[in-house]
Scaffold this motif. Structure first.
Motif, short mmCIF file in Angstrom:
data_model
loop_
_atom_site.label_atom_id
_atom_site.label_comp_id
_atom_site.label_asym_id
_atom_site.label_seq_id
_atom_site.Cartn_x
_atom_site.Cartn_y
_atom_site.Cartn_z
N ALA A 1 50.22 -33.93 -48.35
CA ALA A 1 49.93 -35.12 -49.13
C ALA A 1 48.98 -34.78 -50.27
N SER A 2 49.02 -35.63 -51.30
CA SER A 2 48.06 -35.57 -52.40
C SER A 2 47.30 -36.89 -52.40
N VAL A 3 45.97 -36.80 -52.40
CA VAL A 3 45.13 -37.98 -52.23
C VAL A 3 44.16 -38.10 -53.40
N LYS A 4 43.93 -39.32 -53.85
CA LYS A 4 42.97 -39.56 -54.92
C LYS A 4 41.55 -39.36 -54.41
N VAL A 5 40.69 -38.85 -55.29
CA VAL A 5 39.28 -38.64 -54.96
C VAL A 5 38.46 -39.48 -55.92
N ALA A 6 37.75 -40.47 -55.39
CA ALA A 6 36.93 -41.33 -56.23
C ALA A 6 35.84 -40.52 -56.92
N TYR A 7 35.68 -40.74 -58.23
CA TYR A 7 34.68 -40.06 -59.06
C TYR A 7 34.93 -38.55 -59.17
N GLY A 8 36.12 -38.11 -58.79
CA GLY A 8 36.45 -36.69 -58.88
C GLY A 8 37.18 -36.35 -60.16
N THR A 9 37.30 -35.06 -60.42
CA THR A 9 37.97 -34.61 -61.63
C THR A 9 39.49 -34.61 -61.50
N ARG A 10 40.00 -34.69 -60.26
CA ARG A 10 41.45 -34.67 -60.05
C ARG A 10 41.75 -35.11 -58.62
N ASP A 11 43.05 -35.32 -58.33
CA ASP A 11 43.48 -35.58 -56.96
C ASP A 11 43.39 -34.28 -56.16
N VAL A 12 43.46 -34.40 -54.83
CA VAL A 12 43.33 -33.22 -53.98
C VAL A 12 44.51 -33.15 -53.01
#
Length: 222
Positions: free
Chosen positions: A110-121
């Protein structure tokens, strides 16, 4: 439970001996293992014999073969039949089922969004998962469900455990595998407090600069 007495290796690491000897303050003592399956069945390594008038001969037996370990439980057996019945159950388990890897270690799921991050993980499995399916039959379809209980907030680090992968065959749950982050995700520059503090400070300096500049022009015109 405490460790095994008399220097016996922990359960499952090796086949227990037929007899052990030890000396107490009075004399040299000898104990005989009553689990005859240990020397009658290849790979047998435990576990416990028992008997009561109501349950008759009972046995919890275990054996290892080609990287697999099975446990057979018998109640209500009669006499020496318990050894043959235990061997039959273990043979059925080893020969009637094939262990197959359902998902490997490091698989991207899966690819998950990261709040306040530079990209998804990307999330990957932290360990492999295998299951025993009936031999001679097509392996049933296995579906999975990604569970991430809390939103991810930057920064996150590679290898950080953030959820689990639930595995199902039909409606039956086979098990779960931990999910970890595949790479570091730093906190975005704009999400840092000092970034906005710097922006605010710079804006205030600019406003004051403009104010004093206009004031000086006004004084010169006079």
């Amino acid at each position: 439970m405490r460790g095994p007495p008399c220097g016996i290796p922990p359960f499952g690491r090796s086949r227990p001996p037929r007899t052990i000897s030890f000396r107490d303050p009075e004399a040299l003592r000898h104990l005989w293992n009553t689990n005859k399956l240990l020397w009658r069945y290849e790979g047998a390594n435990g576990i416990k014999t028992g008997y009561t008038a109501q349950a008759q001969q009972c046995l919890v037996a275990s054996a290892q073969h080609e990287g697999r370990e099975l446990i057979a439980v018998l109640l209500g057996s009669m006499g020496n039949n318990v050894w043959m019945e235990a061997a039959t159950l273990l043979d059925y388990g080893f020969n009637g089922f094939v262990r197959s890897e359902v998902v490997g270690r490091g698989r991207s799921v899966a690819s998950v969004k990261v709040a306040y991050g530079t990209r998804d993980v990307t999330l990957v499995t932290a360990a492999p998962f295998s299951w025993s399916f009936p031999a001679g039959e097509p392996s049933p379809a296995v579906r999975w469900d990604v569970r991430v209980p809390r939103p991810l907030v930057a920064p996150v680090q590679k290898g950080q455990e953030v959820g689990s992968l639930l595995l199902y065959s039909g409606e039956r749950r086979l098990g779960a595998v931990p999910l970890v982050v595949a790479e570091d995700v730093p906190r975005a520059l704009w999400a840092s407090w000092w970034f906005w503090t710097g922006i605010g400070g710079s804006g205030l300096l600019f406003v004051r600069y403009r104010y004093y500049r206009r004031r000086r022009r006004h004084l010169f015109r006079r």
